[in-house]
Design an enzyme around this catalytic site. Structure first.
Site, PDB file in Angstrom:
ATOM      1  N   ARG A  15       0.810  -1.226   0.000  1.00 23.77           N
ATOM      2  CA  ARG A  15       0.000   0.000   0.000  1.00 23.77           C
ATOM      3  C   ARG A  15       0.841   1.274   0.000  1.00 23.77           C
ATOM      4  NH1 ARG A  15      -4.137   0.267   4.524  1.00 23.77           N
ATOM      5  NH2 ARG A  15      -3.001  -1.370   5.614  1.00 23.77           N
ATOM      6  N   GLU A 154      -8.385 -13.710  17.803  1.00 21.47           N
ATOM      7  CA  GLU A 154      -8.527 -12.864  16.626  1.00 21.47           C
ATOM      8  C   GLU A 154      -9.980 -12.416  16.497  1.00 21.47           C
ATOM      9  OE1 GLU A 154      -6.010 -11.715  14.973  1.00 21.47           O
ATOM     10  OE2 GLU A 154      -4.669 -12.939  16.201  1.00 21.47           O
ATOM     11  N   ARG A 315      25.185  23.237   7.199  1.00 24.21           N
ATOM     12  CA  ARG A 315      25.336  21.881   6.677  1.00 24.21           C
ATOM     13  C   ARG A 315      26.212  21.050   7.602  1.00 24.21           C
ATOM     14  NH1 ARG A 315      27.392  22.614   0.730  1.00 24.21           N
ATOM     15  NH2 ARG A 315      27.447  20.323   0.881  1.00 24.21           N
ATOM     16  N   TYR A 348      29.408  32.031   1.494  1.00 26.60           N
ATOM     17  CA  TYR A 348      29.591  30.588   1.636  1.00 26.60           C
ATOM     18  C   TYR A 348      30.937  30.344   2.303  1.00 26.60           C
ATOM     19  CZ  TYR A 348      30.887  25.809   0.613  1.00 26.60           C
ATOM     20  OH  TYR A 348      31.316  24.514   0.735  1.00 26.60           O
ATOM     21  N   ALA A 362      30.052  40.589   3.167  1.00 27.19           N
ATOM     22  CA  ALA A 362      29.031  40.051   2.262  1.00 27.19           C
ATOM     23  C   ALA A 362      29.656  39.523   0.980  1.00 27.19           C
ATOM     24  CB  ALA A 362      28.013  41.133   1.941  1.00 27.19           C
ATOM     25  N   SER A 387      34.055  42.543   1.543  1.00 32.35           N
ATOM     26  CA  SER A 387      32.971  42.004   0.721  1.00 32.35           C
ATOM     27  C   SER A 387      33.494  41.487  -0.610  1.00 32.35           C
ATOM     28  CB  SER A 387      31.926  43.095   0.466  1.00 32.35           C
ATOM     29  OG  SER A 387      31.326  43.496   1.670  1.00 32.35           O
ATOM     30  N   ARG A 422      43.187  42.955  -7.130  1.00 32.39           N
ATOM     31  CA  ARG A 422      42.164  43.286  -8.105  1.00 32.39           C
ATOM     32  C   ARG A 422      42.772  44.203  -9.157  1.00 32.39           C
ATOM     33  NH1 ARG A 422      38.843  46.572  -3.531  1.00 32.39           N
ATOM     34  NH2 ARG A 422      40.055  48.507  -3.501  1.00 32.39           N
TER      35      ARG A 422
END
Length: 451
Positions: A15, A154, A315, A348, A362, A387, A422
């Protein structure tokens, strides 16, 4: 007296309409079989034998993950409950302690109830678990004389007086192993189904002058799962119990019906949990933490005073020390965030250590995966990560160091250093207006041509 568990898990569960064996369907993010095994562990059993049938290899794999010491035996033909228990005979050769028969699709029988069954063995040779049913329906009835269980009848064979009995059979039994297997050897299959029923042990035991009794539990503990609808009801029942327990233990649930616990979630008192929080397996939250709305936690540890969310994901392997802040749309995986550190926005952090009182700006990403291997990022104490910093692991940023916004870090940043990586900015005078005019003219020509 040593004990062994025999857990029946051979049913196909037609089922359920599923390729997955019935006992592997999850309740609170753990297979219902795991719930049964967890309850049995209250006895600290010397042996655990799981009787598998349909989907035996999948059951075998799941059992190995739950408890590698448990043994799985095969019931090739499903010929009834007594026949199923008999498949454990060889696995328990020489074992003289008590055997408790449990069902993999009856996940809510508590450890306390099973312990009471074993305690009842002090005055009885065979113990059956029963329950007072609000609606006895077609359950087998337990016919008692004082504390003695006279017989199991039963429904189809019961008289009107016996059908009026509300004390019903759950199917669970406890008995000394040699006695149980001797009785099973005498069970016949002269019935409409041609099967060997474990319930026949009661009459056989009494026929030998053995003492038989029944222990009662709450009806909700005996809930069996045979369909998706029953599975959903079982999960809802678990969640209701878990929420009530959390509230009773001093946890604030701002919207209890929207918080979902796993089977093993631990939350300390004075923790506040906002709406729509989901706990996966393996989560411990210490006292005084704040878990904000729409966060998802799995396989992690959150210390006292930490704040998580909203919209955060922790996680497996995430370890948050005291007074850490994990903010909105932040994901932490296999990383230690030390006391007072903050990862507040859109970042992350995986396979990393973040030192005390460090601030992660950020858009920061630890680039931990090279396509084959995972690599670690080490960030020191009291550092400031600007950031949109990309930290290409393996890499280390020292104590009290900084990275400029938009920096790609590919080599060590020593203690106290500032890393800037950069391209130099170059401004082209008037070029923006000229470019936009050119693009608008191009769009106009296309629009005219389309007409």
């Amino acid at each position: 007296m040593s004990t062994a568990l025999v857990i029946l898990a051979a049913g196909k569960g037609t089922r359920m309409n599923s390729d997955l064996p019935k006992v592997l369907h999850p309740i609170a993010q753990a297979p219902m079989l795991e719930h049964a095994m967890a309850a049995g562990r209250a006895l600290e059993p010397e042996r655990i034998v799981v009787v598998a049938g349909h989907g035996a290899e999948a059951v075998r794999g799941a059992v190995a993950e739950i408890d590698e010491s448990a043994e799985v035996v095969l019931q090739e033909e499903q010929l009834g409950t007594a026949h199923a228990v008999d498949q454990a005979r060889d696995a328990l050769t020489g074992f003289t302690g008590d055997v408790v028969v449990l069902y993999g699709d009856t996940p809510f029988v508590s450890g306390d109830t099973i312990t009471r069954m074993i305690k009842a063995r002090a005055s009885a040779d065979l113990v059956v678990l029963g329950f007072e049913a609000a609606d006895p329906g077609r359950y087998g009835r337990l016919v008692m004389e004082g504390e003695s269980l006279e017989r199991i009848v039963e429904f189809k064979d019961a008289s009107d007086a016996e059908r009026a009995i509300t004390f019903c059979n759950s199917g669970l039994m406890a008995c000394a192993a040699p006695t149980m297997f001797d009785l099973i050897a005498e069970v016949g299959n002269n019935n409409a189904s041609g099967e060997y029923y474990l319930t026949d042990l009661v009459a056989l035991a009494r026929g030998k002058g053995l003492r038989v009794t029944a222990v009662a539990c709450d009806e909700a503990e005996t809930l069996g799962i045979n369909s998706r609808a029953e599975l959903a009801r079982a999960d809802a029942l678990f969640q209701t119990r878990a929420r009530t327990e959390a509230l009773d233990n001093g946890v604030t649930l701002m919207a209890p019906d929207t918080v979902y616990f796993a089977y093993d979630t631990v939350v300390g008192r004075d923790t506040v949990i906002e709406p729509n929080v989901v706990f996966g397996p393996g989560v411990t939250v210490e006292s005084g933490a704040l878990i904000r709305a729409f966060s998802h936690l799995e396989g992690c540890h959150v210390s006292r005073g930490a704040k998580v969310g909203p919209y955060a994901r922790l996680r497996p392997g995430a370890e948050l020390a005291e007074d850490t802040h994990i903010g909105n749309f932040v994901e932490i995986k296999n990383a230690e965030i030390k006391a007072g550190a903050k990862v507040n926005h859109l970042s992350y952090v995986g396979d990393a250590t973040v030192g005390e009182a460090t601030n992660i700006g950020a858009g920061t990403i630890t680039c931990n995966y090279d396509g084959v291997m995972k690599h670690r990022t080490e960030i020191g104490a009291r550092s400031f990560i600007g950031s949109n910093t990309l930290l290409v692991a393996p890499v280390r940023v020292g104590d009290e160091a900084m990275t400029a916004s938009g920096t790609v870090v590919t080599k060590e940043v020593a203690d106290g250093d500032l890393a800037i990586a950069r391209s130099p900015q170059e401004n082209k005078p008037g070029r923006a207006r000229k470019l936009m005019d050119m693009l608008r003219a191009k769009k106009a020509r296309k629009t005219k041509g389309a007409k």
